[in-house]
Design a protein around this motif. Structure first.
Motif, PDB file in Angstrom:
ATOM      1  N   ARG A  88      51.696  33.479  34.908  1.00  0.00           N
ATOM      2  CA  ARG A  88      51.878  34.314  36.104  1.00  0.00           C
ATOM      3  C   ARG A  88      53.265  34.961  36.165  1.00  0.00           C
ATOM      4  NH1 ARG A  88      48.577  30.165  38.131  1.00  0.00           N
ATOM      5  NH2 ARG A  88      50.334  28.949  38.887  1.00  0.00           N
TER       6      ARG A  88
ATOM      7  N   LYS B 276      50.072  39.870  36.018  1.00  0.00           N
ATOM      8  CA  LYS B 276      49.322  39.820  37.270  1.00  0.00           C
ATOM      9  C   LYS B 276      47.851  39.841  36.885  1.00  0.00           C
ATOM     10  CE  LYS B 276      52.794  41.996  40.112  1.00  0.00           C
ATOM     11  NZ  LYS B 276      53.152  43.069  41.022  1.00  0.00           N
ATOM     12  N   LEU B 277      47.147  38.786  37.257  1.00  0.00           N
ATOM     13  CA  LEU B 277      45.757  38.648  36.860  1.00  0.00           C
ATOM     14  C   LEU B 277      44.823  39.055  37.988  1.00  0.00           C
ATOM     15  CD1 LEU B 277      45.968  35.128  35.165  1.00  0.00           C
ATOM     16  CD2 LEU B 277      46.208  37.363  34.080  1.00  0.00           C
ATOM     17  N   ASN B 278      43.727  39.720  37.606  1.00  0.00           N
ATOM     18  CA  ASN B 278      42.704  40.016  38.604  1.00  0.00           C
ATOM     19  C   ASN B 278      41.803  38.790  38.757  1.00  0.00           C
ATOM     20  OD1 ASN B 278      40.598  40.052  36.644  1.00  0.00           O
ATOM     21  ND2 ASN B 278      41.034  42.197  36.176  1.00  0.00           N
ATOM     22  N   LYS B 279      40.837  38.864  39.641  1.00  0.00           N
ATOM     23  CA  LYS B 279      39.984  37.716  39.962  1.00  0.00           C
ATOM     24  C   LYS B 279      39.248  37.184  38.730  1.00  0.00           C
ATOM     25  CE  LYS B 279      36.374  36.229  43.139  1.00  0.00           C
ATOM     26  NZ  LYS B 279      35.485  36.627  44.224  1.00  0.00           N
ATOM     27  N   LEU B 280      38.652  38.070  37.952  1.00  0.00           N
ATOM     28  CA  LEU B 280      37.917  37.649  36.756  1.00  0.00           C
ATOM     29  C   LEU B 280      38.853  36.996  35.748  1.00  0.00           C
ATOM     30  CD1 LEU B 280      35.410  37.486  34.987  1.00  0.00           C
ATOM     31  CD2 LEU B 280      35.888  39.838  34.236  1.00  0.00           C
ATOM     32  N   GLU B 281      40.014  37.573  35.546  1.00  0.00           N
ATOM     33  CA  GLU B 281      40.976  37.004  34.600  1.00  0.00           C
ATOM     34  C   GLU B 281      41.423  35.608  35.039  1.00  0.00           C
ATOM     35  OE1 GLU B 281      42.920  41.214  33.024  1.00  0.00           O
ATOM     36  OE2 GLU B 281      43.688  40.267  34.846  1.00  0.00           O
ATOM     37  N   LYS B 282      41.629  35.424  36.330  1.00  0.00           N
ATOM     38  CA  LYS B 282      41.999  34.098  36.850  1.00  0.00           C
ATOM     39  C   LYS B 282      40.889  33.082  36.582  1.00  0.00           C
ATOM     40  CE  LYS B 282      45.026  35.780  40.514  1.00  0.00           C
ATOM     41  NZ  LYS B 282      45.200  35.942  41.963  1.00  0.00           N
ATOM     42  N   GLN B 283      39.637  33.498  36.749  1.00  0.00           N
ATOM     43  CA  GLN B 283      38.514  32.603  36.491  1.00  0.00           C
ATOM     44  C   GLN B 283      38.456  32.223  35.015  1.00  0.00           C
ATOM     45  OE1 GLN B 283      35.209  34.950  37.938  1.00  0.00           O
ATOM     46  NE2 GLN B 283      35.427  34.206  40.052  1.00  0.00           N
TER      47      GLN B 283
END
Length: 91
Positions: free
Chosen positions: A75, A79-86
């Motif tokens: 992090r 900066k990760l989007n929702k899919l990348e975080k998953q």
């Protein structure tokens, strides 16, 4: 150039200290992996990163891989989007 040889897959504390010192000095390390040799440098040191590009003859338009040790370190760089975080959580 300084060559540090080891015949072990478990480097000694002395070898690790030398490697860390080299990175802190902006040097590039050559690191064997299972399939090839990789180049390593301090990603926070622009001059060291530039050395990798020059050694490889790589275009500055192409990215280099960045290896991080944790999600919190990830992090700091991205900066990760929702899919990348998953995906990060899953893998």
């Amino acid at each position: 150039m300084k060559l540090i040889k080891t015949n072990s897959y478990q480097p000694t504390t002395n070898i690790l200290k030398q490697a860390v010192q080299a990175l802190q000095q902006g040097r590039v390390l050559v690191i064997p992996t299972e399939t090839a040799y990789g180049l390593a440098a301090d990603a926070t040191n622009p001059a060291a990163v530039k050395k990798i590009y020059h050694i490889k003859g790589r275009s500055f338009k192409k990215f280099l891989p960045l290896i991080v040790s944790s999600q919190s370190q990830l992090r700091q760089w991205f900066k990760l989007n929702k899919l990348e975080k998953q995906l990060v959580k899953k893998y």
